[in-house]
Design an enzyme around this catalytic site. Structure first.
Site, mmCIF file in Angstrom:
data_model
loop_
_atom_site.group_PDB
_atom_site.id
_atom_site.type_symbol
_atom_site.label_atom_id
_atom_site.label_comp_id
_atom_site.label_asym_id
_atom_site.label_seq_id
_atom_site.Cartn_x
_atom_site.Cartn_y
_atom_site.Cartn_z
ATOM 1 N N TYR A 144 -22.046 18.100 -3.224
ATOM 2 C CA TYR A 144 -21.795 17.064 -2.218
ATOM 3 C C TYR A 144 -22.940 17.096 -1.222
ATOM 4 O O TYR A 144 -23.311 18.163 -0.725
ATOM 5 C CB TYR A 144 -20.467 17.365 -1.508
ATOM 6 C CG TYR A 144 -20.107 16.403 -0.400
ATOM 7 C CD1 TYR A 144 -19.664 15.113 -0.687
ATOM 8 C CD2 TYR A 144 -20.202 16.790 0.931
ATOM 9 C CE1 TYR A 144 -19.315 14.241 0.339
ATOM 10 C CE2 TYR A 144 -19.856 15.910 1.957
ATOM 11 C CZ TYR A 144 -19.419 14.641 1.650
ATOM 12 O OH TYR A 144 -19.072 13.775 2.655
ATOM 13 N N ASP A 239 -30.223 21.343 -0.478
ATOM 14 C CA ASP A 239 -29.297 20.961 0.589
ATOM 15 C C ASP A 239 -28.729 22.254 1.172
ATOM 16 O O ASP A 239 -27.873 22.910 0.562
ATOM 17 C CB ASP A 239 -28.192 20.076 0.000
ATOM 18 C CG ASP A 239 -27.193 19.632 1.063
ATOM 19 O OD1 ASP A 239 -27.149 20.257 2.142
ATOM 20 O OD2 ASP A 239 -26.448 18.672 0.799
ATOM 21 N N LYS A 267 -25.020 21.522 10.766
ATOM 22 C CA LYS A 267 -24.072 22.521 11.261
ATOM 23 C C LYS A 267 -24.684 23.496 12.266
ATOM 24 O O LYS A 267 -24.789 23.211 13.438
ATOM 25 C CB LYS A 267 -23.479 23.317 10.085
ATOM 26 C CG LYS A 267 -23.161 22.464 8.861
ATOM 27 C CD LYS A 267 -21.695 22.288 8.641
ATOM 28 C CE LYS A 267 -21.428 21.494 7.389
ATOM 29 N NZ LYS A 267 -20.133 20.888 7.344
HETATM 30 N N1 HOZ Z 1 -15.573 18.042 3.372
HETATM 31 C C1 HOZ Z 1 -16.170 18.548 4.576
HETATM 32 C C2 HOZ Z 1 -16.701 19.931 4.387
HETATM 33 N N2 HOZ Z 1 -17.287 20.185 3.131
HETATM 34 C C3 HOZ Z 1 -15.142 18.509 5.667
HETATM 35 C C4 HOZ Z 1 -15.664 18.031 6.936
HETATM 36 C C5 HOZ Z 1 -14.578 17.853 8.013
HETATM 37 O O1 HOZ Z 1 -13.481 17.408 7.702
HETATM 38 O O2 HOZ Z 1 -14.859 18.165 9.145
#
Ligand code: HOZ
Length: 429
Positions: A144, A239, A267
């Site tokens: 992802y 990534d 992040k």
């Molecule tokens: N799918 C996101 C982490 N891999 C979640 C992000 C979120 O909901 O803050």
């Protein structure tokens, strides 16, 4: 554990926000039940609006390497806010930040700040296309890279969790330029490269995947991937939005010993504030506007609050490299406890860990790629999630995500987590 106030807030939220949340996984849809509305975070804990104290293993999906709200980041933010929140003009902290990133991640010679991991990956692809003059990209099934159109094809994380790994709204044109290979499978990459000779601009990969759960690229696979990109003049993009500065100062690329051409970050480089960045070889990065023709911009890019918080986080990492030893020790302790718990119920559920990122998969076959990850029993994960939550342990509300340990997790937290894990497994198996 009461969740009445959260439940009421969730009902209210659903009237005004799609699904009641601003990012799908946090709605608890795949595990059922009511998402907890959080009122406060401190150290290893989050506190919800119902007054429950939760040992948190999400840490805002990675950035809270030192737990919630550490004092040194608070101080950096308080100092920064006195001078203003956003200028849309250059500030000195942006140079300090860029310099520090290039120092900590040797493959990054130049870096551009953006506002999220999604922006970083979208921009990196544009740059790779501009640099090579080619249009197609290769991504890996289950990886992802944010919600950019050309990444939402066989994607992981929330897309996978909700069973629509290829989203409606992605045009055929976008999908046609994205080729999907199998993670850890060099033959699948070679085949695509062969079939699309001189057409591939970039290969993008989470070299340690967080978004189908934690899965590490094999050493030989990642080295061969580097090799084929060199031979075919393809830009290799790592990534590192989740792994950057979390697995090591130099991220996944440091532990795997492979240098990508471009890397994307997010992040932690904002110390918990919204931020992203992409960077890499000077020769490639110099084609970004205004030094080159590839356009990319943003009013809030390099925002002084995010930069000061991120600079404090990265400076802490630089000055205290032993944080990774601490994280490793704590994570190893947790891994042993979790594995003992699995044995205690006579199962062989798979547990993947790389540094302080880890996932318990409810499948007994090794998880090395998308196909093996999706063999997990997600219904059982849902039961496990709630068993743990009822015991005050907050895990990712989806099987295909990583959990994160921070330096703020105490031995008491870890022991409490292991105890909850034993009890929960006993209850659900
Ligand atoms: N799918 C996101 C982490 N891999 C979640 C992000 C979120 O909901 O803050």
């Amino acid at each position: 554990m009461s969740a009445n106030i959260s439940q009421n807030l969730f009902e209210e939220a659903k009237k005004y926000i799609p699904g009641g949340v601003n990012s799908p996984v946090r709605a608890f849809k795949s595990v059922g039940g009511t998402p907890r509305f959080i009122s406060k975070g401190a150290g290893s804990k989050m506190f919800d609006v119902d007054g429950n104290e939760l040992i948190d293993y999400i840490g805002s999906w990675g950035p809270h390497l030192f737990g919630h709200n550490p004092e040194f980041i608070q101080t950096a933010l308080l100092n920064a806010i006195e001078n203003g929140t956003s200028f849309g003009a250059p500030t000195e902290i942006e140079i300090k930040m860029a310099k520090l990133i290039t120092e900590l991640v040797p493959s990054v010679e130049m870096v551009r700040m953006v506002n999220s991991g999604t922006e970083a990956t979208m921009s990196a692809i544009r740059v790779a296309r501009g640099y090579t003059g080619k249009e197609k990209i290769i991504k890996f099934e289950g990886c992802y890279h944010g919600h950019g159109d050309f990444f939402l094809i066989k994607a992981g994380s929330g897309a996978l969790t909700f069973g629509v790994p290829t989203s409606p709204g992605v045009t055929k044109g976008n999908a046609a330029d994205t080729l999907v290979a199998d993670f850890n499978n060099m033959e699948s990459v070679k085949k695509l490269v062969e079939q699309n000779k001189n057409e591939i601009a970039a290969v993008i990969i989470e070299a340690v995947v967080g978004n189908m759960g934690t899965v590490r690229a094999n050493d030989s696979f990642i080295k061969e991937l580097r090799g084929i990109c060199d031979e075919e003049k393809i830009v290799l993009i790592f990534d590192e939005v989740m792994t950057g500065f979390r697995l090591a100062q130099g991220g996944a690329q440091e532990i795997l010993g492979v240098k990508p051409d471009l890397s994307t970050f997010g992040k932690i480089i904002g110390g918990g504030l919204p931020v992203g960045a992409y960077g890499g070889k000077k020769e490639i990065m110099e084609i970004v506007s205004p030094s080159g023709p590839v356009y990319q911009a943003g009013t809030l890019s390099g925002n002084p609050l995010a930069m000061n918080a991120g600079f404090a986080a990265l400076t802490y990492i630089k000055d205290n490299p032993e944080v990774y030893k601490t994280l490793e020790e704590k994570s190893d302790y947790l891994e042993n406890g979790i594995k003992e718990g699995i044995k205690s119920v006579g199962k062989n559920f798979q547990f993947n860990r790389v540094g302080s990122m880890m996932t318990l998969f409810f499948t007994e076959e090794p998880v090395v790629d998308f196909n093996s990850a999706v063999k997990s029993d997600t219904t059982l994960y849902g039961k496990y999630f709630h068993g743990m939550l009822n015991r005050g342990i907050y895990l990712p509300p989806a099987q295909f995500e990583a959990l994160f340990v921070s330096t703020a997790h105490t031995m008491e937290d870890l022991d409490k987590t292991i105890k909850a894990h034993f009890e929960t497994l006993k209850e659900i198996i």
